[in-house]
Scaffold this active site. Structure first.
Site, PDB file in Angstrom:
ATOM      1  N   ALA A   1       0.807  -1.241   0.000  1.00  0.00           N
ATOM      2  CA  ALA A   1       0.000   0.000   0.000  1.00  0.00           C
ATOM      3  C   ALA A   1       0.833   1.282   0.000  1.00  0.00           C
ATOM      4  O   ALA A   1       0.266   2.371   0.092  1.00  0.00           O
ATOM      5  CB  ALA A   1      -1.019   0.034   1.142  1.00  0.00           C
ATOM      6  N   ALA A   2       2.164   1.157  -0.143  1.00  0.00           N
ATOM      7  CA  ALA A   2       2.987   2.388  -0.170  1.00  0.00           C
ATOM      8  C   ALA A   2       2.619   3.244  -1.383  1.00  0.00           C
ATOM      9  O   ALA A   2       2.467   4.470  -1.274  1.00  0.00           O
ATOM     10  CB  ALA A   2       4.463   2.025  -0.210  1.00  0.00           C
ATOM     11  N   GLY A   3       2.451   2.598  -2.537  1.00  0.00           N
ATOM     12  CA  GLY A   3       2.069   3.338  -3.748  1.00  0.00           C
ATOM     13  C   GLY A   3       0.680   3.943  -3.594  1.00  0.00           C
ATOM     14  O   GLY A   3       0.441   5.099  -3.986  1.00  0.00           O
ATOM     15  N   ASP A   4      -0.242   3.174  -3.024  1.00  0.00           N
ATOM     16  CA  ASP A   4      -1.621   3.672  -2.844  1.00  0.00           C
ATOM     17  C   ASP A   4      -1.637   4.877  -1.911  1.00  0.00           C
ATOM     18  O   ASP A   4      -2.389   5.847  -2.124  1.00  0.00           O
ATOM     19  CB  ASP A   4      -2.512   2.565  -2.259  1.00  0.00           C
ATOM     20  CG  ASP A   4      -2.567   1.348  -3.161  1.00  0.00           C
ATOM     21  OD1 ASP A   4      -2.481   1.523  -4.384  1.00  0.00           O
ATOM     22  OD2 ASP A   4      -2.679   0.224  -2.632  1.00  0.00           O
TER      23      ASP A   4
HETATM   24  O1  RIB Z   1      -1.441  -1.985  -3.540  1.00  0.00           O
HETATM   25  C1  RIB Z   1      -1.632  -2.903  -2.476  1.00  0.00           C
HETATM   26  C2  RIB Z   1      -2.905  -3.648  -2.686  1.00  0.00           C
HETATM   27  O2  RIB Z   1      -2.784  -4.432  -3.862  1.00  0.00           O
HETATM   28  C3  RIB Z   1      -3.228  -4.650  -1.596  1.00  0.00           C
HETATM   29  O3  RIB Z   1      -3.973  -4.076  -0.553  1.00  0.00           O
HETATM   30  C4  RIB Z   1      -3.964  -5.739  -2.349  1.00  0.00           C
HETATM   31  O4  RIB Z   1      -5.302  -5.837  -2.038  1.00  0.00           O
HETATM   32  C5  RIB Z   1      -3.757  -5.440  -3.830  1.00  0.00           C
HETATM   33  O5  RIB Z   1      -4.867  -4.913  -4.394  1.00  0.00           O
END
Ligand code: RIB
Length: 316
Positions: free
Chosen positions: A252-255
């Site tokens: 989730a670092a990119g998110d």
């Molecule tokens: O970017 C991380 C996410 O990628 C995770 O939370 C997983 O669900 C996938 O979608």
């Protein structure tokens, strides 16, 4: 008084099944996990949580299934301040992601789309009012392409900035690029879209120029420990280094970077917004999990105060 930005996210939500391993198994190999746990995830949902944590009012347009994961996933989003009125319930399983995290904090992810795979362009069109009141619409590639493309077209038509994160990567059709206000992608995705290896800042710059030439208005390539590079059609170029930090889990670092940048860019200059997003993703990699590793705006601001003087952007 500061006005609250409104952001729409059209995308996926997954239950992440996370196993911690010393090293990733090779093909044919079986390894033991030291622990396995369940976490709210999905690139769309994570970006929605990041945008809400940065202080935006967020509308999430997506779907869960009718299984035991549906309720905890919906409740988890609501608990982080994400609006779930447009979260559909499908007669199938919720999305799942099978994640392994190794001793260095890197991960591998296998996705099972479930309800995410049933989101239609029609459902996105039905969310027109929500997208029309947003200043930006955020998309990824974990739902069917037709639905993502509908969000691009609708965003452009109603005047919401279209922020595209092509993850997992596939090459979008040529007509999609001119609809992207900001294309945010990592080195792997940049390599897939441009069909050239991207490992250095120079490679990232070449990839970003290729993507601008296809019609995207601004491109941000994130390069893990090498930081990120911003280029836009007006000729701005900004290099943003990362903050030194102990990496525990990169999930989730990119998110986090994308959701935080989207909101920060509504309040501050681009270089400052990149620095804010970089600080947020540094905090994210220092914690385990997906949504629960995403910091709040106050935590990011405190981190930036502590680290004042580090990571000055190089503009040109
Ligand atoms: O970017 C991380 C996410 O990628 C995770 O939370 C997983 O669900 C996938 O979608």
């Amino acid at each position: 008084m500061e006005t609250q930005p409104v952001i729409a996210v059209v995308g996926s939500v997954n239950m992440d099944v996370v196993s911690l391993v010393a090293a990733f198994p090779r093909p044919g190999e079986t390894v033991h996990a030291s622990a396995t746990s369940f976490h709210g995830g999905g690139k769309g949902a994570n970006q929605a949580v990041a945008a809400a944590s940065a202080g935006a009012r967020v509308d999430f347009i997506g779907a869960v299934g009718d299984d035991a994961f549906a309720e905890p996933l919906a409740a988890g989003l609501a608990a982080r301040g994400v609006g779930i009125e447009a979260l559909a319930r499908k007669r199938t399983t919720s999305g799942q992601a099978f994640i392994t995290v190794d001793a260095s904090g890197q991960n591998t992810i296998v996705l099972s789309a479930g309800a995410n795979g049933q989101i239609t362009a029609g459902e996105v069109a039905a969310a027109e009012e929500r997208i029309a009141r947003a200043s930006a619409v955020l998309t990824q590639n974990e739902i069917p392409w037709e639905a993502t493309y509908a969000a691009f077209s609708l965003g452009r038509r109603v005047g919401a900035r279209v922020i595209a994160n092509p993850a997992p990567a596939f090459e979008p059709p040529a007509e999609a690029y001119p609809l992207m206000d900001t294309l945010i992608l990592n080195e792997v995705e940049a390599a897939t879209l441009t069909r050239r290896a991207v490992a250095t800042l120079a490679d990232a710059e070449q990839a970003a120029r290729t993507l601008l030439a296809r019609g995207a208005r601004a491109v941000i390539v994130t390069l893990g420990p090498l930081g990120s590079l911003y280029l836009d059609a007006a000729g701005s170029r900004i290099e943003m280094p990362t903050f030194p930090i102990e990496v525990v889990d990169t999930t989730a670092a990119g998110d986090t970077f994308i959701g935080m940048y989207t909101v920060a860019a509504t309040r501050m200059a681009t270089a400052e917004a990149l620095r804010f997003a970089t600080a947020a993703s540094a905090l994210c990699v220092s914690r385990r999990g997906a949504q629960e590793s995403i910091p709040t705006r106050a935590e990011v601001e405190a981190f930036l105060r502590q680290r004042a003087g580090e990571t000055q952007a190089a503009d040109s």
